[in-house]
Design an enzyme around this catalytic site. Structure first.
Site, short mmCIF file in Angstrom:
data_model
loop_
_atom_site.label_atom_id
_atom_site.label_comp_id
_atom_site.label_asym_id
_atom_site.label_seq_id
_atom_site.Cartn_x
_atom_site.Cartn_y
_atom_site.Cartn_z
N HIS A 42 0.83 -1.20 0.00
CA HIS A 42 0.00 0.00 0.00
C HIS A 42 0.87 1.26 0.00
O HIS A 42 2.08 1.20 0.18
CB HIS A 42 -0.93 -0.01 1.21
CG HIS A 42 -2.03 -1.03 1.10
ND1 HIS A 42 -3.07 -1.10 1.99
CD2 HIS A 42 -2.25 -2.01 0.19
CE1 HIS A 42 -3.89 -2.08 1.64
NE2 HIS A 42 -3.41 -2.65 0.56
N GLU A 48 1.22 3.77 2.08
CA GLU A 48 1.94 4.09 3.31
C GLU A 48 3.23 3.28 3.43
O GLU A 48 4.25 3.78 3.92
CB GLU A 48 1.05 3.82 4.53
CG GLU A 48 -0.24 4.62 4.55
CD GLU A 48 -1.42 3.87 3.96
OE1 GLU A 48 -2.52 3.97 4.51
OE2 GLU A 48 -1.22 3.18 2.92
N TRP A 72 -15.31 5.65 -38.47
CA TRP A 72 -14.73 6.63 -37.54
C TRP A 72 -15.35 8.01 -37.72
O TRP A 72 -15.41 8.54 -38.82
CB TRP A 72 -13.22 6.70 -37.71
CG TRP A 72 -12.55 5.38 -37.43
CD1 TRP A 72 -11.82 4.63 -38.30
CD2 TRP A 72 -12.56 4.66 -36.19
NE1 TRP A 72 -11.39 3.47 -37.69
CE2 TRP A 72 -11.82 3.47 -36.40
CE3 TRP A 72 -13.14 4.89 -34.95
CZ2 TRP A 72 -11.64 2.52 -35.40
CZ3 TRP A 72 -12.96 3.94 -33.95
CH2 TRP A 72 -12.22 2.78 -34.18
N ARG A 84 -10.50 3.91 -21.53
CA ARG A 84 -10.71 2.47 -21.35
C ARG A 84 -9.72 1.89 -20.35
O ARG A 84 -10.07 1.08 -19.50
CB ARG A 84 -10.54 1.74 -22.69
CG ARG A 84 -11.65 1.98 -23.69
CD ARG A 84 -11.35 1.25 -24.99
NE ARG A 84 -12.41 1.42 -25.98
CZ ARG A 84 -12.39 0.89 -27.20
NH1 ARG A 84 -11.35 0.14 -27.57
NH2 ARG A 84 -13.39 1.09 -28.03
N THR A 96 -23.95 -3.55 -31.45
CA THR A 96 -22.64 -2.95 -31.70
C THR A 96 -21.63 -4.04 -32.07
O THR A 96 -20.80 -3.86 -32.97
CB THR A 96 -22.16 -2.18 -30.46
OG1 THR A 96 -23.06 -1.10 -30.20
CG2 THR A 96 -20.75 -1.61 -30.68
N GLU A 155 -19.87 1.79 -24.12
CA GLU A 155 -19.60 2.23 -25.48
C GLU A 155 -20.55 1.55 -26.46
O GLU A 155 -20.20 1.29 -27.60
CB GLU A 155 -18.14 1.94 -25.86
CG GLU A 155 -17.12 2.79 -25.10
CD GLU A 155 -15.74 2.77 -25.75
OE1 GLU A 155 -15.64 2.43 -26.94
OE2 GLU A 155 -14.78 3.11 -25.06
N THR A 171 -28.59 0.84 -26.29
CA THR A 171 -27.96 0.53 -24.99
C THR A 171 -27.71 1.80 -24.20
O THR A 171 -28.04 1.89 -23.01
CB THR A 171 -26.63 -0.22 -25.21
OG1 THR A 171 -26.90 -1.45 -25.91
CG2 THR A 171 -25.98 -0.54 -23.88
#
Length: 354
Positions: A54, A56, A179, A193, A205, A291, A296
């Site tokens: 961690h 610390e 695109w 992402r 999609t 995405e 959706t």
């Protein structure tokens, strides 16, 4: 508790350090830490990855002159843990190090911590000050906090639309994306992402665009892939099923998990979206970037189940096609607007979800 300017400065440095772990610490929170002696930083660190040391631990270990620790202050943006997980409790290390003063940005809402770390430090004679730059600390760990407080992942909606408001042409000759945004915007989208734990699309999609859903334009981890496919219409040869990352398919048909693909049965006639979110919460999935296509995305919007929306408007015009989601429920003015070589990014925060 009133804090001086220097305390705020050090806490903001902790936050900056912690951000370096974004995308790699799930399901753990983002944490950064400093050891400060006489106004000077003598140690620093952040949590790199779940299962590893961690923040610390890194900060205290980086101090070269251990004799200074007893007169130093440890800054950390989130309450130190006081339980055995994959690593020992940070409170034990702090006490053993001889540090007598700890400044904590915010209390950890996780039930196994939630004040217990602070209490243990108090009982050991360590002075603990809590509550500095709290809003910034919550913003840093908005995914972690949302999962605990709302019992669902943090949800980011993302899409690109043309200048005349379309997501895609009505018909295409190839099963690949058309695109709309430029390369700079697409690279930024791949960074997004890498920062989230999972990425979700609907079956249409997958059928229309055959996306890989990777971070190939950005050096970062690819998220877990989530596919909503009630009738299992997407071919196993589709890129979404590539073996480079775990895939979870939400379907109405009972199916056996195979290789890296897990099938989860959902009753889509009874609030299927909430069932999906419940399942992800049980898996400790803290964030989703959605995405998917218009249907959706609109389902999330209409259900009010979103925390951020990131909409890129390109310079292309289709004149006709698949209409972008209806955002009339969004605030009239975005929280932020940025331009990337002609593309316009508008970002909204759903305050009703917070």
């Amino acid at each position: 508790m009133k804090f001086g300017m220097s305390a705020s400065k050090f806490m903001n440095k902790c936050i900056t350090l912690a951000k370096q772990g974004l995308g790699n610490t799930y399901p753990n929170p983002l944490v950064g830490s400093l050891v400060v002696y006489n106004g000077r930083v003598i140690g620093s660190g952040w949590h790199h990855k779940s299962g590893e040391a961690h923040a610390e631990v890194h900060a205290i270990s980086s101090v070269s002159d251990r004799s200074l620790l007893a007169d130093s202050t440890l800054y950390v943006n989130l309450e130190p843990c006081n339980h055995h997980g994959k690593t020992p409790p940070c409170t034990d290390l702090i006490i053993q190090s001889g540090i007598r003063h700890v400044v904590v940005g915010m209390q950890d809402p996780f039930e196994k911590v939630n004040g217990r770390g602070i209490q243990k430090l108090h009982h050991a004679g360590v002075r603990v000050d809590v509550g500095i730059e709290v809003a910034a600390c919550r913003e840093l760990n908005k995914r972690f906090v949302t999962t605990i407080e709302k019992k669902r992942p943090y949800i980011i909606l993302k899409w690109a639309e043309t200048a005349d408001g379309f997501l895609a042409p009505r018909t295409k000759t190839k099963n690949e994306p058309v695109w709309i945004s430029n390369l700079l915007s697409r690279t930024l989208a791949h960074q997004w992402r890498a920062e989230e734990q999972s990425i979700l699309i609907g079956k249409q999609t997958a059928l229309d665009d055959n996306p890989a859903l990777t971070t190939r334009l950005y050096n970062g981890p690819s998220p877990i892939r989530l596919l909503i496919d009630p009738k299992k219409e997407v071919d196993r040869k589709a890129k979404v099923f590539n073996p480079d990352q775990k895939v979870i398919v939400f379907t109405a048909n009972k199916s056996r998990t195979e290789d890296h693909i897990e099938y989860v049965t959902i009753d889509f006639s009874a609030n299927g979206l909430q069932q999906i979110l419940n399942n992800l919460y049980e898996r400790s999935v803290q964030s989703i970037i959605v995405e998917g296509g218009s249907i959706t995305l609109q389902h999330f919007i209409d259900s009010g189940l979103w925390d951020e929306a990131r909409v890129i408007t390109g310079q292309e015009k289709f004149e006709k096609g698949i209409t972008a989601p209806n955002t009339t429920s969004f605030s009239a003015k975005p929280n932020a607007t940025t331009t990337f070589e002609g593309d316009v990014l508008k970002q909204w925060v759903n305050h009703l979800a917070h």
